[in-house]
Write a protein that holds these residues in place. Structure first.
Motif, short mmCIF file in Angstrom:
data_model
loop_
_atom_site.label_atom_id
_atom_site.label_comp_id
_atom_site.label_asym_id
_atom_site.label_seq_id
_atom_site.Cartn_x
_atom_site.Cartn_y
_atom_site.Cartn_z
N SER A 90 0.86 -0.95 -0.52
CA SER A 90 -0.10 0.07 0.02
C SER A 90 1.06 0.78 0.26
N PHE A 91 0.67 2.04 -0.71
CA PHE A 91 1.35 3.50 -1.01
C PHE A 91 0.36 4.61 -0.22
N ILE A 92 0.40 5.02 0.81
CA ILE A 92 0.22 6.35 1.42
C ILE A 92 0.35 7.33 1.23
N PHE A 93 -0.95 8.28 0.45
CA PHE A 93 -0.02 10.01 0.57
C PHE A 93 -1.07 10.61 1.45
N ASN A 94 -0.96 11.49 2.31
CA ASN A 94 -2.22 11.90 3.15
C ASN A 94 -1.65 13.20 2.28
N ILE A 95 -2.99 14.42 1.63
CA ILE A 95 -3.06 15.05 1.37
C ILE A 95 -3.36 16.69 2.17
N ASP A 96 -2.64 17.86 1.91
CA ASP A 96 -3.88 18.55 2.78
C ASP A 96 -4.70 19.64 2.39
N SER A 97 -5.73 20.21 2.68
CA SER A 97 -6.67 20.85 1.72
C SER A 97 -5.99 21.64 1.45
N ASN A 98 -4.78 22.09 0.73
CA ASN A 98 -4.21 23.16 -0.22
C ASN A 98 -3.99 22.23 -1.43
N GLY A 99 -4.46 20.72 -1.41
CA GLY A 99 -3.51 19.72 -2.54
C GLY A 99 -2.40 19.33 -2.41
N LYS A 100 -1.15 19.54 -1.68
CA LYS A 100 -0.18 19.53 -1.12
C LYS A 100 0.40 17.93 -0.07
N LEU A 101 1.06 17.42 -0.61
CA LEU A 101 1.02 16.00 0.17
C LEU A 101 2.00 16.63 1.35
N VAL A 102 1.79 16.16 1.94
CA VAL A 102 2.36 15.94 3.82
C VAL A 102 2.95 15.33 3.98
N LYS A 103 2.81 13.35 4.04
CA LYS A 103 2.56 12.36 4.50
C LYS A 103 2.99 11.35 3.30
N TYR A 104 3.89 10.88 3.41
CA TYR A 104 4.17 9.68 2.49
C TYR A 104 5.01 8.73 2.48
N GLN A 105 3.84 7.49 2.70
CA GLN A 105 4.27 5.79 3.67
C GLN A 105 3.68 4.72 2.87
N ILE A 106 4.73 3.63 3.01
CA ILE A 106 4.59 2.99 2.27
C ILE A 106 3.95 1.49 3.08
N ARG A 107 3.40 0.81 3.35
CA ARG A 107 3.53 -0.51 4.05
C ARG A 107 2.85 -1.19 3.09
#
Length: 220
Positions: A155-172
């Motif tokens: 799983s490639f997990i992309f956390n995106i803020d309300s401005n459309g910016k990637l703020v955290k990227y994790q791989i499980r």
């Protein structure tokens, strides 16, 4: 006199057209990230400044096409899945996603989402086959997993803020017997890698999570 005047106008128009053409664009292509080849035109008067039509290819397949002006992407760019299927249209001039067909391996998570809510899901600008591919390649198999035969959920997990910016990227990666979570250092990514479109919930931008899931099979 009329004939002479017409001839003069024709000559002047021809000179103007030739001057404009000579100072216009020339074809240019180069190898870019991921082994893609970009075919574009550049200003003759400004070497290296892309201007006009462009397309990006993977082998003989077009993965993206659009326009440049003074080195910047403008107007509508089209991005394609494998098999020439249109996946996305993004308008760089107004910074708006005009069409997006998410990859079948992508799912989304949005906090406080209720039945009946109006939702626009987030997207990676540039689509899966082109832009997201750079991020998926950040995965490296953990050493302790290399000899563990079996099938795993990756799983490639992309956390995106309300401005459309990637703020955290994790791989499980994991199954019933193994579970490991890696965090990708965002400082090692290119600025465009961080650019997504924000999720919208009932007309307002919200934070969200985009998850690309696939299977990893290890055999002897």
């Amino acid at each position: 006199m009329k004939t002479i005047l017409t001839l003069c106008i024709s000559i002047l128009c021809g000179l103007s057209a030739n001057a404009q053409k000579s100072d216009s664009t020339q074809t240019h292509y180069r190898l870019i990230r991921g082994g893609f080849v970009e075919h574009s035109t550049e200003l003759k008067s400004k070497k290296g400044i892309k201007n006009g039509e462009a397309r990006i290819e993977n082998g003989k397949k077009i993965v993206a096409k659009g326009l440049y002006k003074d080195g910047e992407r403008i107007d509508r760019w089209q991005f394609f899945k494998e098999g020439d299927t249109l996946e996305q249209i993004y308008n760089y001039s107004i910074k708006r996603m005009e069409y997006n067909q998410p990859h079948e391996k992508i799912r989304f998570e949005i906090d406080s989402l209720k039945e009946g809510d109006r939702v626009v899901y987030p997207a990676k600008i540039g689509g899966t086959n082109y832009a997201l591919m750079y991020l998926l390649k950040k995965y490296s198999m953990p050493y302790e997993l290399q000899n563990k035969v079996g099938e795993y959920l990756l799983s490639f997990i992309f956390n995106i803020d309300s401005n459309g910016k990637l703020v955290k990227y994790q791989i499980r990666v994991g199954n019933n017997n193994f579970n490991k979570l890696q965090e990708v250092d965002l400082k090692k990514l290119n600025p465009e890698d961080l650019e997504f479109t924000a999720a919208r919930l009932n007309g307002r931008n919200v934070g969200s999570t985009l998850i690309f899931e696939t299977k990893l099979t290890i055999d002897r």
